[in-house]
Design a protein around this motif. Structure first.
Motif, PDB file in Angstrom:
ATOM      1  N   PRO A 322       0.804  -1.231   0.000  1.00  0.00           N
ATOM      2  CA  PRO A 322       0.000   0.000   0.000  1.00  0.00           C
ATOM      3  C   PRO A 322       0.835   1.279   0.000  1.00  0.00           C
ATOM      4  CG  PRO A 322       0.067  -0.929   2.204  1.00  0.00           C
ATOM      5  CD  PRO A 322       0.792  -1.899   1.316  1.00  0.00           C
ATOM      6  N   GLU A 323       2.145   1.165   0.072  1.00  0.00           N
ATOM      7  CA  GLU A 323       2.991   2.354   0.173  1.00  0.00           C
ATOM      8  C   GLU A 323       2.820   3.335  -0.992  1.00  0.00           C
ATOM      9  OE1 GLU A 323       4.828   3.414   2.698  1.00  0.00           O
ATOM     10  OE2 GLU A 323       4.021   1.716   3.817  1.00  0.00           O
ATOM     11  N   PRO A 324       2.728   2.867  -2.259  1.00  0.00           N
ATOM     12  CA  PRO A 324       2.582   3.841  -3.359  1.00  0.00           C
ATOM     13  C   PRO A 324       1.327   4.699  -3.275  1.00  0.00           C
ATOM     14  CG  PRO A 324       3.232   1.691  -4.206  1.00  0.00           C
ATOM     15  CD  PRO A 324       2.883   1.499  -2.764  1.00  0.00           C
ATOM     16  N   ALA A 325       0.332   4.264  -2.510  1.00  0.00           N
ATOM     17  CA  ALA A 325      -0.920   5.026  -2.424  1.00  0.00           C
ATOM     18  C   ALA A 325      -0.848   6.163  -1.418  1.00  0.00           C
ATOM     19  CB  ALA A 325      -2.071   4.092  -2.058  1.00  0.00           C
ATOM     20  N   LYS A 326       0.188   6.189  -0.588  1.00  0.00           N
ATOM     21  CA  LYS A 326       0.280   7.214   0.448  1.00  0.00           C
ATOM     22  C   LYS A 326       0.759   8.530  -0.153  1.00  0.00           C
ATOM     23  CE  LYS A 326       1.136   3.943   4.206  1.00  0.00           C
ATOM     24  NZ  LYS A 326       2.069   3.518   5.272  1.00  0.00           N
ATOM     25  N   ALA A 327       0.127   9.611   0.276  1.00  0.00           N
ATOM     26  CA  ALA A 327       0.486  10.940  -0.222  1.00  0.00           C
ATOM     27  C   ALA A 327       1.593  11.535   0.642  1.00  0.00           C
ATOM     28  CB  ALA A 327      -0.732  11.854  -0.217  1.00  0.00           C
ATOM     29  N   SER A 328       2.576  12.151  -0.004  1.00  0.00           N
ATOM     30  CA  SER A 328       3.682  12.761   0.735  1.00  0.00           C
ATOM     31  C   SER A 328       3.261  14.062   1.403  1.00  0.00           C
ATOM     32  CB  SER A 328       4.862  13.012  -0.214  1.00  0.00           C
ATOM     33  OG  SER A 328       4.454  13.827  -1.306  1.00  0.00           O
ATOM     34  N   SER A 329       2.239  14.724   0.868  1.00  0.00           N
ATOM     35  CA  SER A 329       1.737  15.972   1.442  1.00  0.00           C
ATOM     36  C   SER A 329       0.288  16.152   1.010  1.00  0.00           C
ATOM     37  CB  SER A 329       2.584  17.164   0.982  1.00  0.00           C
ATOM     38  OG  SER A 329       2.494  17.320  -0.424  1.00  0.00           O
ATOM     39  N   GLU A 330      -0.388  17.121   1.623  1.00  0.00           N
ATOM     40  CA  GLU A 330      -1.789  17.363   1.282  1.00  0.00           C
ATOM     41  C   GLU A 330      -1.946  17.794  -0.168  1.00  0.00           C
ATOM     42  OE1 GLU A 330      -4.619  16.835   2.906  1.00  0.00           O
ATOM     43  OE2 GLU A 330      -3.414  15.850   4.439  1.00  0.00           O
ATOM     44  N   SER A 331      -0.968  18.524  -0.681  1.00  0.00           N
ATOM     45  CA  SER A 331      -1.055  18.984  -2.069  1.00  0.00           C
ATOM     46  C   SER A 331      -0.896  17.837  -3.060  1.00  0.00           C
ATOM     47  CB  SER A 331       0.017  20.047  -2.337  1.00  0.00           C
ATOM     48  OG  SER A 331       1.317  19.506  -2.134  1.00  0.00           O
ATOM     49  N   GLN A 332      -0.351  16.714  -2.593  1.00  0.00           N
ATOM     50  CA  GLN A 332      -0.159  15.554  -3.456  1.00  0.00           C
ATOM     51  C   GLN A 332      -1.249  14.501  -3.260  1.00  0.00           C
ATOM     52  OE1 GLN A 332       2.268  15.185  -5.859  1.00  0.00           O
ATOM     53  NE2 GLN A 332       2.641  17.338  -5.407  1.00  0.00           N
ATOM     54  N   ARG A 333      -2.347  14.877  -2.612  1.00  0.00           N
ATOM     55  CA  ARG A 333      -3.424  13.930  -2.333  1.00  0.00           C
ATOM     56  C   ARG A 333      -4.619  14.205  -3.247  1.00  0.00           C
ATOM     57  NH1 ARG A 333      -3.877  11.330   2.344  1.00  0.00           N
ATOM     58  NH2 ARG A 333      -2.762  12.976   3.458  1.00  0.00           N
ATOM     59  N   CYS A 334      -5.168  13.150  -3.819  1.00  0.00           N
ATOM     60  CA  CYS A 334      -6.366  13.278  -4.649  1.00  0.00           C
ATOM     61  C   CYS A 334      -7.573  13.540  -3.748  1.00  0.00           C
ATOM     62  CB  CYS A 334      -6.581  12.007  -5.465  1.00  0.00           C
ATOM     63  SG  CYS A 334      -8.138  11.985  -6.394  1.00  0.00           S
ATOM     64  N   LEU A 335      -8.379  14.536  -4.100  1.00  0.00           N
ATOM     65  CA  LEU A 335      -9.537  14.874  -3.284  1.00  0.00           C
ATOM     66  C   LEU A 335     -10.627  13.812  -3.349  1.00  0.00           C
ATOM     67  CD1 LEU A 335     -10.033  18.703  -3.897  1.00  0.00           C
ATOM     68  CD2 LEU A 335      -9.290  17.582  -1.797  1.00  0.00           C
ATOM     69  N   LEU A 336     -10.680  13.064  -4.432  1.00  0.00           N
ATOM     70  CA  LEU A 336     -11.768  12.110  -4.611  1.00  0.00           C
ATOM     71  C   LEU A 336     -11.485  10.768  -3.951  1.00  0.00           C
ATOM     72  CD1 LEU A 336     -12.744  12.848  -8.315  1.00  0.00           C
ATOM     73  CD2 LEU A 336     -13.722  13.791  -6.225  1.00  0.00           C
ATOM     74  N   CYS A 337     -10.291  10.223  -4.180  1.00  0.00           N
ATOM     75  CA  CYS A 337      -9.991   8.887  -3.645  1.00  0.00           C
ATOM     76  C   CYS A 337      -9.071   8.926  -2.431  1.00  0.00           C
ATOM     77  CB  CYS A 337      -9.384   8.001  -4.728  1.00  0.00           C
ATOM     78  SG  CYS A 337      -7.718   8.481  -5.238  1.00  0.00           S
ATOM     79  N   LEU A 338      -8.536  10.106  -2.084  1.00  0.00           N
ATOM     80  CA  LEU A 338      -7.674  10.308  -0.912  1.00  0.00           C
ATOM     81  C   LEU A 338      -6.353   9.555  -0.999  1.00  0.00           C
ATOM     82  CD1 LEU A 338     -10.250  10.258   2.042  1.00  0.00           C
ATOM     83  CD2 LEU A 338      -9.455  12.173   0.670  1.00  0.00           C
ATOM     84  N   CYS A 339      -5.970   9.120  -2.190  1.00  0.00           N
ATOM     85  CA  CYS A 339      -4.665   8.492  -2.388  1.00  0.00           C
ATOM     86  C   CYS A 339      -3.689   9.519  -2.959  1.00  0.00           C
ATOM     87  CB  CYS A 339      -4.779   7.299  -3.337  1.00  0.00           C
ATOM     88  SG  CYS A 339      -5.691   5.903  -2.654  1.00  0.00           S
ATOM     89  N   GLY A 340      -2.410   9.174  -2.955  1.00  0.00           N
ATOM     90  CA  GLY A 340      -1.407  10.069  -3.500  1.00  0.00           C
ATOM     91  C   GLY A 340      -1.562  10.212  -5.007  1.00  0.00           C
ATOM     92  N   LEU A 341      -1.283  11.405  -5.511  1.00  0.00           N
ATOM     93  CA  LEU A 341      -1.377  11.645  -6.949  1.00  0.00           C
ATOM     94  C   LEU A 341      -0.238  10.920  -7.657  1.00  0.00           C
ATOM     95  CD1 LEU A 341      -2.225  15.460  -6.974  1.00  0.00           C
ATOM     96  CD2 LEU A 341      -3.775  13.558  -7.437  1.00  0.00           C
ATOM     97  N   ASP A 342      -0.599  10.052  -8.564  1.00  0.00           N
ATOM     98  CA  ASP A 342       0.398   9.266  -9.299  1.00  0.00           C
ATOM     99  C   ASP A 342       0.735   9.992 -10.600  1.00  0.00           C
ATOM    100  OD1 ASP A 342       2.087   7.207  -9.964  1.00  0.00           O
ATOM    101  OD2 ASP A 342       0.508   5.964 -10.825  1.00  0.00           O
ATOM    102  N   THR A 343       1.378  11.156 -10.468  1.00  0.00           N
ATOM    103  CA  THR A 343       1.639  11.995 -11.642  1.00  0.00           C
ATOM    104  C   THR A 343       3.106  12.072 -12.014  1.00  0.00           C
ATOM    105  OG1 THR A 343       1.733  13.931 -10.188  1.00  0.00           O
ATOM    106  CG2 THR A 343      -0.378  13.437 -11.240  1.00  0.00           C
ATOM    107  N   GLU A 344       3.978  11.641 -11.127  1.00  0.00           N
ATOM    108  CA  GLU A 344       5.405  11.715 -11.415  1.00  0.00           C
ATOM    109  C   GLU A 344       5.881  10.390 -11.983  1.00  0.00           C
ATOM    110  OE1 GLU A 344       7.494  12.851  -7.981  1.00  0.00           O
ATOM    111  OE2 GLU A 344       6.425  14.755  -7.702  1.00  0.00           O
ATOM    112  N   GLY A 345       6.484  10.441 -13.136  1.00  0.00           N
ATOM    113  CA  GLY A 345       7.000   9.222 -13.750  1.00  0.00           C
ATOM    114  C   GLY A 345       8.270   8.768 -13.067  1.00  0.00           C
ATOM    115  N   GLY A 346       8.281   7.553 -12.606  1.00  0.00           N
ATOM    116  CA  GLY A 346       9.464   7.026 -11.932  1.00  0.00           C
ATOM    117  C   GLY A 346      10.450   6.426 -12.914  1.00  0.00           C
ATOM    118  N   GLU A 347      11.625   6.073 -12.407  1.00  0.00           N
ATOM    119  CA  GLU A 347      12.647   5.455 -13.240  1.00  0.00           C
ATOM    120  C   GLU A 347      12.385   3.958 -13.344  1.00  0.00           C
ATOM    121  OE1 GLU A 347      16.435   6.341 -11.691  1.00  0.00           O
ATOM    122  OE2 GLU A 347      16.264   8.517 -11.942  1.00  0.00           O
ATOM    123  N   TRP A 348      12.622   3.427 -14.518  1.00  0.00           N
ATOM    124  CA  TRP A 348      12.400   2.002 -14.757  1.00  0.00           C
ATOM    125  C   TRP A 348      13.729   1.271 -14.767  1.00  0.00           C
ATOM    126  CZ3 TRP A 348       7.542  -0.070 -15.159  1.00  0.00           C
ATOM    127  CH2 TRP A 348       6.494   0.859 -15.245  1.00  0.00           C
TER     128      TRP A 348
END
Length: 348
Positions: A322-348
């Motif tokens: 469940p770690e990827p769903a946690k938001a690092s800050s309030e500004s990075q939290r989705c208002l609808l589902c309350l999970c972290g915004l998955d907008t930053e592309g990570g390294e593969w």
């Protein structure tokens, strides 16, 4: 033999995870469907004095009436409500009947996680159980008639009269919101979100710390692939896991996620568990089916030819964190589902 297996699996799931402490108030979300009805029956039997390993929490029931968006007439909605109220009253648990229209009046706080409550039962689960047993023994010594898991204020809620439907204006406003959704998939997502918000808000208002959802193994497997298709792969663990702590003060648990739909159907048939059938969400003319429906048909079709399909998909979800769903800050939290915004592309 089948009954013992079914009962053991339910109590083993709760006992293994140890997230529900003795004396806690737990809200059971009941839809009238097979899985949630079987869940209520398991709780009923688990609280009886004849149970070998009794459940020790305080249950309550909630039913969200969704007839306005399911194409039901006023008479059909009243009939469904009356059937559900009869079913809920028969349990003897306190219950709450709410309408989907009430989601239009939810407070803004529902879009934020509540403050996490410290466990009132002590530092460890074992100590909490021992303390609860001693308290029950003292109560039994004084009264001799107290029931486990019930307190004096937990009397069945709701009026015995015919349930009253919301105003027509509220129903029209709700329908406009659903009709504004461009696709059937968007309406399915909107319905799930509003339903969850209503259940969580009811739990907060009534003092419940846990909310039980009756999602079966089959439903969890369908949700896994559906969420992957919708781009919600980072949140699979909280959307389908046994516990969902995104709401902070109300933890969502899924104790039925080890049962297949077939097992639940057999149990309900053999032991006469009552259910209430509701129609599906309305669709527009010549509209393509939702992704939820397509994935369900796909999985059930594969299951007929390859019986281990659904269980394999389910086991895949067990390995997710469940770690990827946690938001690092309030500004990075989705208002609808309350999970972290998955907008930053990570390294593969």
């Amino acid at each position: 033999c089948f009954r013992e297996y079914f009962v053991h699996k339910f109590r083993a799931m709760l006992g293994k995870n140890r997230v529900i402490f003795p004396g806690e108030k737990v809200l059971l979300a009941v839809s009238g469907g097979p899985a949630s009805s079987a869940m209520v029956r398991q709780v009923q039997e688990g609280l009886s004095r004849e149970a070998a390993k009794r459940l020790r929490f305080i249950p309550g029931l909630v039913y969200v009436e969704e007839g306005a968006v399911r194409g039901q007439s006023l008479e059909q909605r009243e009939q469904t409500l009356a059937q559900m109220e009869t079913l809920l009253q028969a349990t003897g648990f306190p219950y709450h009947l709410i309408h989907l229209e009430e989601a239009l009046q939810l407070p803004p706080s529902i879009l934020q996680p509540g403050p996490e409550r410290s466990s009132p039962s002590g530092p460890s689960y074992k100590e909490a159980v021992d303390s609860f047993i001693q308290q029950q023994q003292r109560q039994d010594g004084h009264s001799g008639t107290s029931l486990p898991g019930h307190s004096t204020q937990d009397t069945p809620a709701g009026s015995p009269a015919t349930p009253r439907l919301p105003d027509a204006a509220q129903s029209r406003e709700l329908l406009r919101a659903f009709e504004a959704a461009a696709t059937a998939t968007a309406r399915e997502e909107l319905l799930q979100m509003l339903r969850t918000h209503l259940i969580v808000q009811t739990a907060r208002d009534r003092g419940y710390t846990k909310a039980m959802m009756g999602e079966s193994l089959t439903r969890v497997a369908v949700k896994l692939l559906t969420n992957l298709s919708l781009g919600r792969g980072a949140f699979l663990a909280v959307d389908t896991g046994f516990t969902d702590q995104r709401h902070g003060d109300v933890m969502v648990v899924r104790p039925m996620r080890d049962y297949t739909a077939k097992e639940i159907a057999f149990y309900n048939h053999f032991f006469s568990v009552p259910t209430v059938v509701v129609p599906p969400l309305f669709t527009k003319r010549r509209e393509k089916p939702s992704i939820h429906q397509l994935v369900e048909r796909f999985l059930l079709g594969l299951q007929e030819e390859f019986p281990s399909t659904i269980s394999t998909v389910y086991r895949y979800g067990e390995k997710l964190s469940p770690e990827p769903a946690k938001a690092s800050s309030e500004s990075q939290r989705c208002l609808l589902c309350l999970c972290g915004l998955d907008t930053e592309g990570g390294e593969w």
